[in-house]
Design a protein around this motif. Structure first.
Motif, short mmCIF file in Angstrom:
data_model
loop_
_atom_site.label_atom_id
_atom_site.label_comp_id
_atom_site.label_asym_id
_atom_site.label_seq_id
_atom_site.Cartn_x
_atom_site.Cartn_y
_atom_site.Cartn_z
N PHE A 1 12.47 -5.64 5.81
CA PHE A 1 11.19 -5.15 5.59
C PHE A 1 11.00 -3.66 6.26
O PHE A 1 10.60 -2.81 5.73
N LYS A 2 11.64 -3.73 7.62
CA LYS A 2 11.51 -2.45 8.51
C LYS A 2 12.35 -1.29 7.65
O LYS A 2 11.47 -0.08 7.65
N LYS A 3 13.55 -1.45 6.97
CA LYS A 3 14.18 -0.61 6.20
C LYS A 3 13.21 0.24 5.21
O LYS A 3 13.26 1.31 4.92
N ILE A 4 12.62 -0.93 4.49
CA ILE A 4 11.79 -0.48 3.08
C ILE A 4 10.74 0.59 3.58
O ILE A 4 10.51 1.72 3.19
N ILE A 5 10.08 0.17 4.87
CA ILE A 5 9.05 1.19 5.47
C ILE A 5 9.54 2.37 5.77
O ILE A 5 9.13 3.47 5.72
N GLN A 6 10.74 2.26 6.59
CA GLN A 6 11.35 3.65 7.07
C GLN A 6 11.83 4.55 5.88
O GLN A 6 11.62 5.55 5.95
N ASP A 7 12.42 3.81 4.69
CA ASP A 7 12.82 4.73 3.52
C ASP A 7 11.84 5.21 2.63
O ASP A 7 11.97 6.18 1.98
N ASN A 8 10.69 4.34 2.51
CA ASN A 8 9.52 4.81 1.75
C ASN A 8 8.16 5.15 2.06
O ASN A 8 7.52 5.49 1.36
N PHE A 9 7.87 4.58 3.54
CA PHE A 9 6.57 4.91 3.99
C PHE A 9 6.53 5.51 5.32
O PHE A 9 5.76 5.49 5.98
N LEU A 10 7.59 6.25 5.52
CA LEU A 10 7.77 6.89 6.76
C LEU A 10 6.53 7.90 7.12
O LEU A 10 6.06 7.77 8.36
N THR A 11 5.90 8.50 6.18
CA THR A 11 4.83 9.33 6.39
C THR A 11 3.41 9.06 5.68
O THR A 11 2.73 9.62 5.40
N THR A 12 3.50 7.82 5.06
CA THR A 12 2.68 7.14 4.39
C THR A 12 2.14 5.83 4.82
O THR A 12 2.78 4.85 4.79
N PRO A 13 0.60 5.58 5.04
CA PRO A 13 0.09 4.29 5.30
C PRO A 13 0.43 3.26 4.29
O PRO A 13 0.56 3.62 3.00
N CYS A 14 0.30 2.19 4.60
CA CYS A 14 0.34 0.99 3.67
C CYS A 14 0.11 -0.33 4.59
O CYS A 14 -0.23 -0.48 5.60
#
Length: 141
Positions: free
Chosen positions: A53-66
């Motif tokens: 999960f953390k990797k998905i955040i890091q790869d896809n949402f690093l500068t975008t909230p979700c």
């Protein structure tokens, strides 16, 4: 303060799936066109972990909230395998103020659709998503 952002019915269906069927590890939601909270393409089965999960955040949402629902699996202090459904509000420090405000003011709308969520994690940088922080939150009474 409410933003007036609506929650798509598919979000509730995914919540019911992760809560009742227990066949997902995580689901990620985002706000589309400043009008509606939707399910993103990012979800995973129970074979995945918090680190995935953390990797998905890091790869896809690093500068975008979700937002996310994560069924967090951990071991209790007395050695029992546990899982707690956790609401994650990801609002990175690097995103714009307007976007941060939109997500902050829309959080209650989506949380109201998810009764029975056991824990909530507000994360603003990848350090907040470190397993040691998450595990401590899970074990907190």
């Amino acid at each position: 303060m409410s933003s007036g952002v609506a929650v798509n019915d598919q979000c509730v269906q995914k919540y019911e799936q992760i809560k009742m069927k227990k066949d997902l590890r995580y689901i990620i939601f985002s706000i589309k066109d400043k009008k509606e909270i939707i399910v993103t393409e990012h979800e995973a089965g129970t074979d995945k972990t918090w680190d995935d999960f953390k990797k998905i955040i890091q790869d896809n949402f690093l500068t975008t909230p979700c937002y996310a629902l994560v069924d967090v699996a951990y071991t209790s202090d007395d050695g029992r395998e546990q899982a707690k459904l956790t609401f994650v509000a990801w609002s990175p420090d690097d995103c714009g103020v307007k976007e941060k405000m939109l997500y902050a003011s829309s959080k209650d709308a989506i949380k109201k659709k998810f009764p029975g969520v056991m824990k909530e994690l507000q994360a603003n940088d990848l350090g907040d998503l470190e397993w040691s922080n998450v595990e401590e939150l899970m074990k907190k009474k």
